[in-house]
Design an enzyme around this catalytic site. Structure first.
Site, PDB file in Angstrom:
ATOM      1  N   PRO A 110       0.822  -1.226   0.000  1.00  0.00           N
ATOM      2  CA  PRO A 110       0.000   0.000   0.000  1.00  0.00           C
ATOM      3  C   PRO A 110       0.850   1.269   0.000  1.00  0.00           C
ATOM      4  CG  PRO A 110      -0.343  -1.286   2.028  1.00  0.00           C
ATOM      5  CD  PRO A 110       0.565  -2.088   1.159  1.00  0.00           C
ATOM      6  N   ARG A 166      -3.785  -8.085 -20.893  1.00  0.00           N
ATOM      7  CA  ARG A 166      -4.756  -7.731 -21.948  1.00  0.00           C
ATOM      8  C   ARG A 166      -4.213  -6.682 -22.911  1.00  0.00           C
ATOM      9  NH1 ARG A 166      -8.394  -3.958 -21.323  1.00  0.00           N
ATOM     10  NH2 ARG A 166     -10.203  -5.233 -21.790  1.00  0.00           N
ATOM     11  N   ASP A 187      -8.877  -0.524 -27.663  1.00  0.00           N
ATOM     12  CA  ASP A 187      -9.473  -0.650 -26.340  1.00  0.00           C
ATOM     13  C   ASP A 187     -10.003   0.705 -25.862  1.00  0.00           C
ATOM     14  OD1 ASP A 187      -9.988  -1.038 -23.673  1.00  0.00           O
ATOM     15  OD2 ASP A 187      -8.370  -2.493 -23.452  1.00  0.00           O
ATOM     16  N   GLU A 210       2.337  -8.027   8.414  1.00  0.00           N
ATOM     17  CA  GLU A 210       2.569  -6.569   8.376  1.00  0.00           C
ATOM     18  C   GLU A 210       3.543  -6.198   7.264  1.00  0.00           C
ATOM     19  OE1 GLU A 210       0.867  -4.145   9.767  1.00  0.00           O
ATOM     20  OE2 GLU A 210      -0.375  -5.771  10.516  1.00  0.00           O
TER      21      GLU A 210
HETATM   22  N1  SAM Z   1       1.670  -2.942   7.344  1.00  0.00           N
HETATM   23  C1  SAM Z   1       1.582  -2.779   5.960  1.00  0.00           C
HETATM   24  C2  SAM Z   1       1.454  -1.293   5.649  1.00  0.00           C
HETATM   25  O1  SAM Z   1       0.794  -0.590   6.365  1.00  0.00           O
HETATM   26  O2  SAM Z   1       1.970  -0.907   4.597  1.00  0.00           O
HETATM   27  C3  SAM Z   1       0.381  -3.503   5.397  1.00  0.00           C
HETATM   28  C4  SAM Z   1       0.608  -4.923   5.204  1.00  0.00           C
HETATM   29  S1  SAM Z   1      -0.772  -5.688   4.430  1.00  0.00           S
HETATM   30  C5  SAM Z   1      -1.774  -6.168   5.785  1.00  0.00           C
HETATM   31  C6  SAM Z   1      -0.105  -7.221   3.915  1.00  0.00           C
HETATM   32  C7  SAM Z   1       0.342  -7.255   2.468  1.00  0.00           C
HETATM   33  O3  SAM Z   1      -0.765  -7.032   1.632  1.00  0.00           O
HETATM   34  C8  SAM Z   1       1.370  -6.231   2.064  1.00  0.00           C
HETATM   35  O4  SAM Z   1       2.670  -6.641   2.357  1.00  0.00           O
HETATM   36  C9  SAM Z   1       1.141  -6.136   0.570  1.00  0.00           C
HETATM   37  O5  SAM Z   1       1.874  -7.108  -0.147  1.00  0.00           O
HETATM   38  C10 SAM Z   1      -0.341  -6.429   0.417  1.00  0.00           C
HETATM   39  N2  SAM Z   1      -1.180  -5.240   0.198  1.00  0.00           N
HETATM   40  C11 SAM Z   1      -2.110  -4.758   1.044  1.00  0.00           C
HETATM   41  N3  SAM Z   1      -2.727  -3.692   0.544  1.00  0.00           N
HETATM   42  C12 SAM Z   1      -2.184  -3.466  -0.670  1.00  0.00           C
HETATM   43  C13 SAM Z   1      -2.382  -2.491  -1.687  1.00  0.00           C
HETATM   44  N4  SAM Z   1      -3.283  -1.506  -1.540  1.00  0.00           N
HETATM   45  N5  SAM Z   1      -1.651  -2.560  -2.808  1.00  0.00           N
HETATM   46  C14 SAM Z   1      -0.733  -3.540  -2.966  1.00  0.00           C
HETATM   47  N6  SAM Z   1      -0.486  -4.489  -2.033  1.00  0.00           N
HETATM   48  C15 SAM Z   1      -1.192  -4.467  -0.909  1.00  0.00           C
END
Ligand code: SAM
Length: 215
Positions: free
Chosen positions: A87, A153, A168, A115
């Protein structure tokens, strides 16, 4: 295009990749997807892949050893661009999907859990960090599938006769931030009629109508 996915939940991918356009692209050899179970590379006797964070804090963090070893293994066959789904990364967009499809032939996608992953993996092995939106999911598997879907795609011949990637409308719509309304059969549904011009067969008029109704 080759995709290698690193995950502790390899089964998540099986049903999605066995359907529709992605399934056909795999069959035609236009894309190639390899899924790697990070847990198999753990040197821990219980195949553990997570541990408590140094300095305290909630939740667990994915340890570096299994990730380093999985990436080392994957790199024997895929020397490509390493993406960590997080994220905290740059937000994924249609333009980003287009850039990836043009620039890279091989992609490695790291799916985090808990996490997230030990920061040393990010510093030493990751080329790019991508977020699929401003929300937090439980893992990187859905984001990895979204990236594979959006990028695949755009690869020539993946969409076949259904729609050329160049035609597209959605892709164009993102660039101009507009798209026209789409309708399909039946022409009348619950007393709601499709605009007559669209069933007229007059392509010039249809094109004009669509331009006029871009939203
Ligand atoms: N503690 C982390 C933070 O706040 O950035 C969040 C970890 S999340 C619970 C677990 C995993 O989900 C991350 O390591 C990532 O690979 C994935 N993930 C969660 N949300 C995501 C998003 N919006 N985009 C991409 N990957 C995401």
């Amino acid at each position: 295009m080759r995709f290698d996915i690193l995950t502790i939940f390899p089964e998540i991918f099986s049903s999605y990749l066995k359907e529709s356009i992605i399934k056909r692209a795999l069959k035609k050899g236009l894309i190639d997807i390899h899924i790697h179970d990070i847990r198999k590379f753990s040197k821990d006797k219980h195949r553990k892949v997570d541990d408590i964070p140094f300095g305290g804090g909630a939740g667990m963090v994915m340890t570096p050893q299994p990730l380093f070893d999985t990436i080392k293994h994957v790199k024997k066959a895929n020397k490509g661009h390493v993406i960590y789904l997080t994220p905290q990364g740059k937000t994924f967009t249609q333009i980003k999907a287009e850039n990836i499809s043009k620039k890279h032939k091989e992609i490695i996608l790291i799916c985090g859990r808990y996490e997230g992953i030990d920061y040393r993996v990010r510093e030493a092995l990751v080329d790019e960090e991508i977020s699929i939106g401003k929300f937090v999911l439980t893992g990187g598997e859905l984001p990895a599938m979204i990236i594979i879907d959006a990028v695949s795609r755009l690869i020539p011949n993946v969409l076949g006769k259904e729609k050329s990637h160049l035609e597209d409308s959605f892709s164009k719509a993102f660039k101009r931030k507009k798209e026209y309304p789409s309708y399909t059969r039946p022409a009348i549904f619950k007393n709601m009629k499709v605009p007559e011009i669209l069933t007229s067969g007059n392509h010039k008029k249809i094109e004009e109508w669509r331009k006029k109704h871009l939203k």
